[in-house]
Design a protein around this motif. Structure first.
Motif, PDB file in Angstrom:
ATOM      1  N   LEU A  58       9.211  13.074   1.101  1.00 34.25           N
ATOM      2  CA  LEU A  58       8.298  12.125   0.456  1.00 34.25           C
ATOM      3  C   LEU A  58       7.959  10.976   1.397  1.00 34.25           C
ATOM      4  O   LEU A  58       6.808  10.548   1.467  1.00 34.25           O
ATOM      5  CB  LEU A  58       8.917  11.605  -0.844  1.00 34.25           C
ATOM      6  CG  LEU A  58       8.067  10.621  -1.649  1.00 34.25           C
ATOM      7  CD1 LEU A  58       6.751  11.250  -2.061  1.00 34.25           C
ATOM      8  CD2 LEU A  58       8.829  10.140  -2.864  1.00 34.25           C
ATOM      9  N   ALA A  59       8.940  10.486   2.141  1.00 36.44           N
ATOM     10  CA  ALA A  59       8.683   9.399   3.093  1.00 36.44           C
ATOM     11  C   ALA A  59       7.705   9.841   4.173  1.00 36.44           C
ATOM     12  O   ALA A  59       6.784   9.102   4.537  1.00 36.44           O
ATOM     13  CB  ALA A  59       9.991   8.930   3.720  1.00 36.44           C
ATOM     14  N   GLY A  95      -0.034   9.037   4.943  1.00 41.20           N
ATOM     15  CA  GLY A  95      -1.196   8.625   4.161  1.00 41.20           C
ATOM     16  C   GLY A  95      -1.271   9.230   2.777  1.00 41.20           C
ATOM     17  O   GLY A  95      -2.240   8.992   2.056  1.00 41.20           O
ATOM     18  N   GLY A  96      -0.294  10.011   2.391  1.00 38.68           N
ATOM     19  CA  GLY A  96      -0.302  10.602   1.056  1.00 38.68           C
ATOM     20  C   GLY A  96      -0.090   9.532  -0.006  1.00 38.68           C
ATOM     21  O   GLY A  96       0.663   8.590   0.184  1.00 38.68           O
ATOM     22  N   GLU A 108       0.820  -1.215   0.000  1.00 40.85           N
ATOM     23  CA  GLU A 108       0.000   0.000   0.000  1.00 40.85           C
ATOM     24  C   GLU A 108       0.852   1.263   0.000  1.00 40.85           C
ATOM     25  O   GLU A 108       0.365   2.325  -0.336  1.00 40.85           O
ATOM     26  CB  GLU A 108      -0.930  -0.001   1.207  1.00 40.85           C
ATOM     27  CG  GLU A 108      -2.007  -1.056   1.142  1.00 40.85           C
ATOM     28  CD  GLU A 108      -2.820  -1.124   2.416  1.00 40.85           C
ATOM     29  OE1 GLU A 108      -2.598  -0.296   3.322  1.00 40.85           O
ATOM     30  OE2 GLU A 108      -3.668  -2.017   2.513  1.00 40.85           O
ATOM     31  N   ARG A 109       2.100   1.140   0.402  1.00 43.64           N
ATOM     32  CA  ARG A 109       2.999   2.292   0.469  1.00 43.64           C
ATOM     33  C   ARG A 109       4.221   2.062  -0.417  1.00 43.64           C
ATOM     34  O   ARG A 109       5.353   2.221  -0.002  1.00 43.64           O
ATOM     35  CB  ARG A 109       3.426   2.519   1.909  1.00 43.64           C
ATOM     36  CG  ARG A 109       2.287   3.027   2.763  1.00 43.64           C
ATOM     37  CD  ARG A 109       2.560   2.812   4.239  1.00 43.64           C
ATOM     38  NE  ARG A 109       1.401   3.162   5.047  1.00 43.64           N
ATOM     39  CZ  ARG A 109       0.375   2.350   5.272  1.00 43.64           C
ATOM     40  NH1 ARG A 109       0.359   1.145   4.752  1.00 43.64           N
ATOM     41  NH2 ARG A 109      -0.633   2.736   6.018  1.00 43.64           N
TER      42      ARG A 109
END
Length: 189
Positions: free
Chosen positions: A86-87, A93-94, A32-33
């Protein structure tokens, strides 16, 4: 024979069994990430660039305060900063948006004429930089790239290309201390 519990069917069909996701939530959480992989790549590139900049053999008294290490330090630090930001965004949740708004028709064939023109311009500049020097070869590179990408302003494009090439030459040669070949214009510049 044992049966594995499954999640209820969603709007797109039945869900896959819970055990098929890799024995738990870690694999599903990473799936999901997946943008975290890009974060790791940016971080690794930043560390590589900074390591190379630190091991660069430059005499600071010979080059001045702004030398060949300046740009790699800025780029490496920028890569680390962007990777970290970014992390943080991904962990909060981005998510990246799907490319639904691209103005690209995937049914159209590739524009090989532009690709071949750009390839020829780059190869020509690489061959000509030695005998003609960077100011002339760079001007031909910038002008040829503008033409290959569709600019048809034959009166102003060569002037802009020459100005951009001379500006780039002076920045690298005089301010950063990175010597570029001047070619026949060496005595004039």
């Amino acid at each position: 024979m044992t049966t594995e519990p499954t999640e209820p069917a969603g709007p797109t069909g039945p869900a896959e069994p819970a055990a098929a996701s890799g024995g738990g939530g870690a694999r599903a959480w990473l799936r999901e990430r997946s943008e975290l992989g890009v974060c790791l790549l940016l971080f690794a590139l930043g560390v590589l660039v900074l390591t190379d900049a630190l091991t660069m053999d430059v005499d600071i008294a010979q080059r001045g305060p702004i030398g060949p290490r300046t740009v790699p330090f800025v780029v490496g630090a920028g890569l680390l900063l962007v990777g970290a930001l970014l992390a943080v965004d991904v962990l909060r949740g981005g998510r990246g948006e799907a490319e639904g708004g691209e103005d690209v028709d995937l049914d159209e064939p590739a524009d090989w004429r532009t690709v071949l023109l750009l390839t020829g311009v780059f190869l020509g500049a690489a061959v000509l930089i030695g005998p003609l020097g960077f100011p002339i070869a760079g001007a031909l590179l910038f002008w040829g790239a503008a033409y290959a990408l569709g600019s048809r302003h034959h009166d102003r494009d060569p002037l802009i290309a020459a100005g951009l090439s001379l500006f780039t030459y002076f920045v690298f040669d005089n301010l950063l201390g990175v010597p570029l070949p001047g070619g026949p214009l060496m005595g004039v510049l």
